[in-house]
Write an enzyme that holds these catalytic residues in place. Structure first.
Site, mmCIF file in Angstrom:
data_model
loop_
_atom_site.group_PDB
_atom_site.id
_atom_site.type_symbol
_atom_site.label_atom_id
_atom_site.label_comp_id
_atom_site.label_asym_id
_atom_site.label_seq_id
_atom_site.Cartn_x
_atom_site.Cartn_y
_atom_site.Cartn_z
ATOM 1 N N CYS A 2 1.276 -1.215 -0.246
ATOM 2 C CA CYS A 2 0.167 0.093 0.169
ATOM 3 C C CYS A 2 0.698 1.221 -0.089
ATOM 4 C CB CYS A 2 -0.935 -0.045 0.860
ATOM 5 S SG CYS A 2 -1.907 1.772 0.993
ATOM 6 N N GLU A 105 -3.312 0.916 -6.544
ATOM 7 C CA GLU A 105 -3.329 0.113 -6.600
ATOM 8 C C GLU A 105 -3.309 0.209 -8.373
ATOM 9 O OE1 GLU A 105 -0.225 -1.734 -6.749
ATOM 10 O OE2 GLU A 105 -1.415 -2.083 -4.701
#
Length: 245
Positions: A2, A105
């Site tokens: 992340c 992402e």
């Protein structure tokens, strides 16, 4: 992993009530939170009482010589967090919640001539704010504030089936308030902690292709959440993208 996330929810009062954040804590709309930024978190006192505060994203262990090490510790792997020297002490009593409403992402596009990756914004299916499972630390090295520099890391786990085509890892999103309370509680037995560090279920996860604005870590504006142009959207549109998975 992340490496970027959002807290774009405009209803600050709802956020404060949901996570017990005081009025004195600055809570701003953020569309592109990046490593090194101050982030909204819930930690606990020595007595285990929850408290809202701002932490710098990128954990700096108390023994680190240079604050720059934090940029290498924005994430901690759930599988090894209890073993790594940088994280194992924090896992005992310095667990925290990191407040968010989505994360980004990037999906490789091997079929495209361009080497650019396609960004996705990933949220709960209901769009509600949530908490990442995190750890925090206090650093008192040269250049730290008098009361120490307080930093954090986001724990990651293997991606759920809905996201594996984008990336093989995802941040741990605690699914409900009971899980959040258990993560913060100093009394939660250590053997039970790994049970909390799992992927959000597929049916609670949503994904949407977004435009290229978010790819600039210095850019923090509403257009980070714009839909991907039709020619870039793998499913030809935001709603269609969700319907495929």
């Amino acid at each position: 992993m992340c490496g970027r996330y959002s807290l774009a929810t405009p209803a600050q009062n709802d956020l404060r009530g949901r996570f017990g954040l005081s009025e004195s804590l600055e809570v701003r709309q953020r569309f592109n939170v990046a490593p090194g930024d101050d982030v909204v978190a819930v930690t606990t006192s020595k007595e285990g009482e929850p408290r809202g505060e701002l932490l710098r994203w990128g954990l700096v262990p108390f023994w680190a010589r240079d604050v720059k090490v934090g940029y290498k510790m924005i994430n901690a792997r759930s599988e090894t967090v209890a073993e790594k020297p940088a994280f194992r002490d924090a896992l005992k009593t310095r667990r925290c919640l990191i407040v968010a409403d989505g994360f980004y992402e990037w999906q490789p596009r091997p079929d495209r001539a361009s080497r650019k990756k396609q960004p996705f914004h990933i949220t709960r299916a209901d769009g509600a704010p949530f908490a990442f499972a995190g750890l925090w630390a206090s650093w008192h090295g040269d250049g730290a504030p008098e009361d120490g520099l307080r930093t954090c890391t986001i724990i990651t786990t293997a991606a759920n089936a809905k996201l594996t085509d984008i990336h093989d890892r995802m941040p741990v999103i605690l699914p409900d308030q009971a899980a959040e309370e258990a993560w913060l509680d100093h009394a939660t037995p250590a053997p039970l902690l790994p049970e909390l560090l799992v992927a959000l279920p597929d049916d609670l996860t949503a994904r949407r292709a977004v435009g290229p604005a978010v790819s600039d870590a210095r850019h923090d504006a509403p257009d980070c959440l714009d839909d991907a142009p039709p020619e870039d959207d793998p499913a030809g549109g935001g709603d269609a993208a969700l319907s495929l998975f």
